[in-house]
Design a protein around this motif. Structure first.
Motif, PDB file in Angstrom:
ATOM      1  N   ARG A  71       0.818  -1.025  -0.016  1.00  9.39           N
ATOM      2  CA  ARG A  71      -0.195  -0.002  -0.057  1.00  9.39           C
ATOM      3  C   ARG A  71       0.906   1.161   0.003  1.00  9.39           C
ATOM      4  NH1 ARG A  71      -4.939  -1.906   4.315  1.00  9.39           N
ATOM      5  NH2 ARG A  71      -4.467  -4.006   4.081  1.00  9.39           N
ATOM      6  N   GLU A  72       1.984   1.280   0.701  1.00 10.34           N
ATOM      7  CA  GLU A  72       2.767   2.253   0.760  1.00 10.34           C
ATOM      8  C   GLU A  72       3.533   2.430  -0.478  1.00 10.34           C
ATOM      9  OE1 GLU A  72       3.085   4.714   2.969  1.00 10.34           O
ATOM     10  OE2 GLU A  72       2.200   3.748   4.771  1.00 10.34           O
ATOM     11  N   MET A  73       3.851   1.404  -1.107  1.00 10.96           N
ATOM     12  CA  MET A  73       4.751   1.529  -2.486  1.00 10.96           C
ATOM     13  C   MET A  73       3.693   2.116  -3.505  1.00 10.96           C
ATOM     14  SD  MET A  73       6.254  -2.439  -2.549  1.00 10.96           S
ATOM     15  CE  MET A  73       6.807  -2.446  -4.004  1.00 10.96           C
ATOM     16  N   ILE A  74       2.343   1.645  -3.456  1.00 12.03           N
ATOM     17  CA  ILE A  74       1.455   2.508  -4.406  1.00 12.03           C
ATOM     18  C   ILE A  74       1.308   4.035  -3.956  1.00 12.03           C
ATOM     19  CG2 ILE A  74      -0.995   2.885  -4.946  1.00 12.03           C
ATOM     20  CD1 ILE A  74      -1.500  -0.419  -4.621  1.00 12.03           C
ATOM     21  N   ALA A  75       1.473   4.219  -2.773  1.00  9.38           N
ATOM     22  CA  ALA A  75       1.409   5.758  -2.641  1.00  9.38           C
ATOM     23  C   ALA A  75       2.736   6.393  -3.025  1.00  9.38           C
ATOM     24  CB  ALA A  75       1.315   5.998  -0.878  1.00  9.38           C
ATOM     25  N   VAL A  76       3.898   5.866  -3.034  1.00 12.13           N
ATOM     26  CA  VAL A  76       4.999   6.386  -3.478  1.00 12.13           C
ATOM     27  C   VAL A  76       5.186   6.489  -4.961  1.00 12.13           C
ATOM     28  CG1 VAL A  76       7.556   6.050  -3.366  1.00 12.13           C
ATOM     29  CG2 VAL A  76       6.199   5.768  -1.412  1.00 12.13           C
ATOM     30  N   ALA A  77       4.708   5.104  -5.788  1.00  7.73           N
ATOM     31  CA  ALA A  77       4.686   5.385  -7.157  1.00  7.73           C
ATOM     32  C   ALA A  77       3.694   6.555  -7.692  1.00  7.73           C
ATOM     33  CB  ALA A  77       4.339   3.856  -7.652  1.00  7.73           C
ATOM     34  N   LEU A  88       5.937  11.920  -1.041  1.00  4.48           N
ATOM     35  CA  LEU A  88       7.244  11.278  -1.142  1.00  4.48           C
ATOM     36  C   LEU A  88       8.084  10.995   0.149  1.00  4.48           C
ATOM     37  CD1 LEU A  88       8.148  12.502  -4.920  1.00  4.48           C
ATOM     38  CD2 LEU A  88       7.292  10.249  -4.008  1.00  4.48           C
ATOM     39  N   ALA A  89       8.028  12.278   0.867  1.00  2.84           N
ATOM     40  CA  ALA A  89       9.040  12.211   2.055  1.00  2.84           C
ATOM     41  C   ALA A  89       8.057  11.365   3.158  1.00  2.84           C
ATOM     42  CB  ALA A  89       8.906  13.647   2.573  1.00  2.84           C
ATOM     43  N   ALA A  90       6.781  11.422   3.187  1.00  2.00           N
ATOM     44  CA  ALA A  90       6.039  10.623   4.370  1.00  2.00           C
ATOM     45  C   ALA A  90       6.159   9.126   4.008  1.00  2.00           C
ATOM     46  CB  ALA A  90       4.780  11.008   4.483  1.00  2.00           C
ATOM     47  N   HIS A  91       5.730   8.835   2.908  1.00  2.53           N
ATOM     48  CA  HIS A  91       5.455   7.561   2.245  1.00  2.53           C
ATOM     49  C   HIS A  91       6.732   6.778   2.045  1.00  2.53           C
ATOM     50  CE1 HIS A  91       1.042   7.813   2.971  1.00  2.53           C
ATOM     51  NE2 HIS A  91       1.367   9.038   2.332  1.00  2.53           N
ATOM     52  N   GLY A  92       7.718   7.743   1.524  1.00  2.00           N
ATOM     53  CA  GLY A  92       9.195   7.250   1.251  1.00  2.00           C
ATOM     54  C   GLY A  92       9.710   6.599   2.684  1.00  2.00           C
ATOM     55  N   ALA A  93       9.638   7.165   3.768  1.00  2.00           N
ATOM     56  CA  ALA A  93      10.046   7.041   4.820  1.00  2.00           C
ATOM     57  C   ALA A  93       9.297   5.625   5.442  1.00  2.00           C
ATOM     58  CB  ALA A  93       9.749   8.060   5.914  1.00  2.00           C
ATOM     59  N   ALA A  94       7.837   5.433   5.191  1.00  5.55           N
ATOM     60  CA  ALA A  94       7.279   4.467   5.664  1.00  5.55           C
ATOM     61  C   ALA A  94       7.695   3.250   4.829  1.00  5.55           C
ATOM     62  CB  ALA A  94       5.680   4.586   5.414  1.00  5.55           C
ATOM     63  N   VAL A  95       7.928   3.306   3.486  1.00  2.44           N
ATOM     64  CA  VAL A  95       8.613   2.030   2.707  1.00  2.44           C
ATOM     65  C   VAL A  95       9.677   1.765   3.325  1.00  2.44           C
ATOM     66  CG1 VAL A  95       9.448   1.473   0.303  1.00  2.44           C
ATOM     67  CG2 VAL A  95       7.442   2.533   0.815  1.00  2.44           C
ATOM     68  N   ARG A  96      10.792   2.478   3.823  1.00  2.00           N
ATOM     69  CA  ARG A  96      12.160   2.229   4.186  1.00  2.00           C
ATOM     70  C   ARG A  96      11.728   1.470   5.692  1.00  2.00           C
ATOM     71  NH1 ARG A  96      13.082   7.748   2.870  1.00  2.00           N
ATOM     72  NH2 ARG A  96      13.050   8.347   5.048  1.00  2.00           N
ATOM     73  N   ASP A 101      14.490  -1.676   4.113  1.00  2.00           N
ATOM     74  CA  ASP A 101      15.810  -1.674   3.137  1.00  2.00           C
ATOM     75  C   ASP A 101      15.538   0.043   3.006  1.00  2.00           C
ATOM     76  OD1 ASP A 101      17.164  -1.078   0.687  1.00  2.00           O
ATOM     77  OD2 ASP A 101      15.830  -2.669  -0.220  1.00  2.00           O
ATOM     78  N   PRO A 102      16.802   0.482   3.411  1.00  2.00           N
ATOM     79  CA  PRO A 102      16.843   2.110   3.399  1.00  2.00           C
ATOM     80  C   PRO A 102      17.127   2.619   1.759  1.00  2.00           C
ATOM     81  CG  PRO A 102      19.134   1.216   4.063  1.00  2.00           C
ATOM     82  CD  PRO A 102      17.934   0.053   4.005  1.00  2.00           C
ATOM     83  N   VAL A 103      17.043   1.799   0.843  1.00  2.00           N
ATOM     84  CA  VAL A 103      17.590   2.119  -0.487  1.00  2.00           C
ATOM     85  C   VAL A 103      15.840   2.005  -1.400  1.00  2.00           C
ATOM     86  CG1 VAL A 103      18.625   1.788  -2.713  1.00  2.00           C
ATOM     87  CG2 VAL A 103      19.732   1.483  -0.585  1.00  2.00           C
ATOM     88  N   LEU A 104      14.971   1.162  -0.924  1.00  2.00           N
ATOM     89  CA  LEU A 104      14.013   0.802  -1.537  1.00  2.00           C
ATOM     90  C   LEU A 104      13.088   2.315  -1.548  1.00  2.00           C
ATOM     91  CD1 LEU A 104      11.829  -1.054  -3.281  1.00  2.00           C
ATOM     92  CD2 LEU A 104      11.078  -1.542  -1.079  1.00  2.00           C
ATOM     93  N   GLY A 105      12.856   2.797  -0.497  1.00  2.00           N
ATOM     94  CA  GLY A 105      11.872   4.067  -0.629  1.00  2.00           C
ATOM     95  C   GLY A 105      12.488   5.064  -1.601  1.00  2.00           C
ATOM     96  N   ASP A 106      14.051   5.067  -1.498  1.00  2.00           N
ATOM     97  CA  ASP A 106      14.348   6.123  -2.505  1.00  2.00           C
ATOM     98  C   ASP A 106      14.326   5.814  -4.060  1.00  2.00           C
ATOM     99  OD1 ASP A 106      14.784   7.890  -0.452  1.00  2.00           O
ATOM    100  OD2 ASP A 106      17.013   7.443  -0.469  1.00  2.00           O
ATOM    101  N   MET A 107      14.538   4.534  -4.353  1.00  2.00           N
ATOM    102  CA  MET A 107      14.446   4.047  -5.554  1.00  2.00           C
ATOM    103  C   MET A 107      12.895   4.348  -5.973  1.00  2.00           C
ATOM    104  SD  MET A 107      16.880   0.630  -5.918  1.00  2.00           S
ATOM    105  CE  MET A 107      16.740   0.950  -7.499  1.00  2.00           C
ATOM    106  N   LEU A 108      12.053   3.962  -5.220  1.00  2.00           N
ATOM    107  CA  LEU A 108      10.819   4.103  -5.599  1.00  2.00           C
ATOM    108  C   LEU A 108      10.337   5.341  -6.032  1.00  2.00           C
ATOM    109  CD1 LEU A 108       8.645   1.582  -3.268  1.00  2.00           C
ATOM    110  CD2 LEU A 108       9.253   1.276  -5.626  1.00  2.00           C
ATOM    111  N   VAL A 109      10.856   6.380  -5.062  1.00  2.00           N
ATOM    112  CA  VAL A 109      10.705   7.730  -5.318  1.00  2.00           C
ATOM    113  C   VAL A 109      11.353   8.313  -6.843  1.00  2.00           C
ATOM    114  CG1 VAL A 109      11.542  10.138  -4.430  1.00  2.00           C
ATOM    115  CG2 VAL A 109      10.607   8.676  -2.933  1.00  2.00           C
ATOM    116  N   MET A 110      12.399   7.730  -7.052  1.00  2.00           N
ATOM    117  CA  MET A 110      12.924   8.151  -8.296  1.00  2.00           C
ATOM    118  C   MET A 110      12.259   7.467  -9.400  1.00  2.00           C
ATOM    119  SD  MET A 110      14.782  10.579  -7.338  1.00  2.00           S
ATOM    120  CE  MET A 110      15.691  10.895  -8.944  1.00  2.00           C
TER     121      MET A 110
END
Length: 189
Positions: A71-77, A88-96, A101-110
């Motif tokens: 669900r968080e991944m959808i929010a970020v995409a 992106l800040a809020a849900h990227g943090a939730a994905v991390r 995985d500290p990288v996954l949230g940023d990868m989804l953001v980008m």
């Protein structure tokens, strides 16, 4: 915190909050240590705030075959397509946090397409992004691709509802220049 620290509109920082809303704010403070600015932005009107939080809680925490992480991944995409800084800040943090995985949230953001995802997760995000970018072009083949990936009709409903909610949220955040809480930037790093 003043209203100008939350968004660009000059609305009252907080209106008359119901007992339920005051309890919700207290729960936020207890669980995450702060009240998200999106809630503060809506707090000028308790009815609007409750409608937002009721929908958010149903979509993000209610019964679904989609995991909290998905669900968080959808929010970020969706928020990445819309370039919504707040989400992106809020849900990227939730994905991390949820993925560990500290990288996954940023990868989804980008660009979620370069992230290490399962085929099922990629299909889910492809659909959410299609619904965000070109909703009039969604056809049965797109829903069938989700079925082929293992999603049920109810799962497809949930993916669509999440994408729609974050498109609305992104537009409200953009219209009001909603600012994410500083805490999000260092969470799960």
């Amino acid at each position: 915190m003043t209203n100008k620290d939350v968004m660009a509109l000059n609305l009252p920082a907080e209106g008359e909050l119901s007992e339920a809303t005051q309890g919700y704010f207290a729960k936020c403070e207890e669980k995450i240590g702060f009240i998200p600015n999106v809630l503060r932005a809506y707090a000028f009107n308790d009815t609007k705030l409750r409608a937002f939080t009721d929908m958010y809680n149903d979509l993000m925490l209610g019964p679904s075959n989609l995991s909290k992480l998905e669900r968080e991944m959808i929010a970020v995409a969706v928020s990445s397509v819309n370039r919504c800084f707040y989400c992106l800040a809020a849900h990227g943090a939730a994905v991390r946090q949820l993925s560990g995985d500290p990288v996954l949230g940023d990868m989804l953001v980008m660009n979620y397409r370069v992230a290490d995802l399962t085929a099922k997760q990629r299909a889910m995000l492809d659909f959410a992004v299609l619904l965000t970018e070109r909703p009039a072009e969604v056809v049965e083949a797109d829903r069938q691709a989700l079925r082929d990936a293992g999603f049920t009709g109810r799962d497809i409903w949930d993916i669509a509802a999440l994408a729609a909610f974050y498109n609305m949220s992104n537009r409200m955040a953009a219209a009001t220049e909603m600012r994410p809480n500083d805490e999000y930037h260092s969470m799960a790093r």
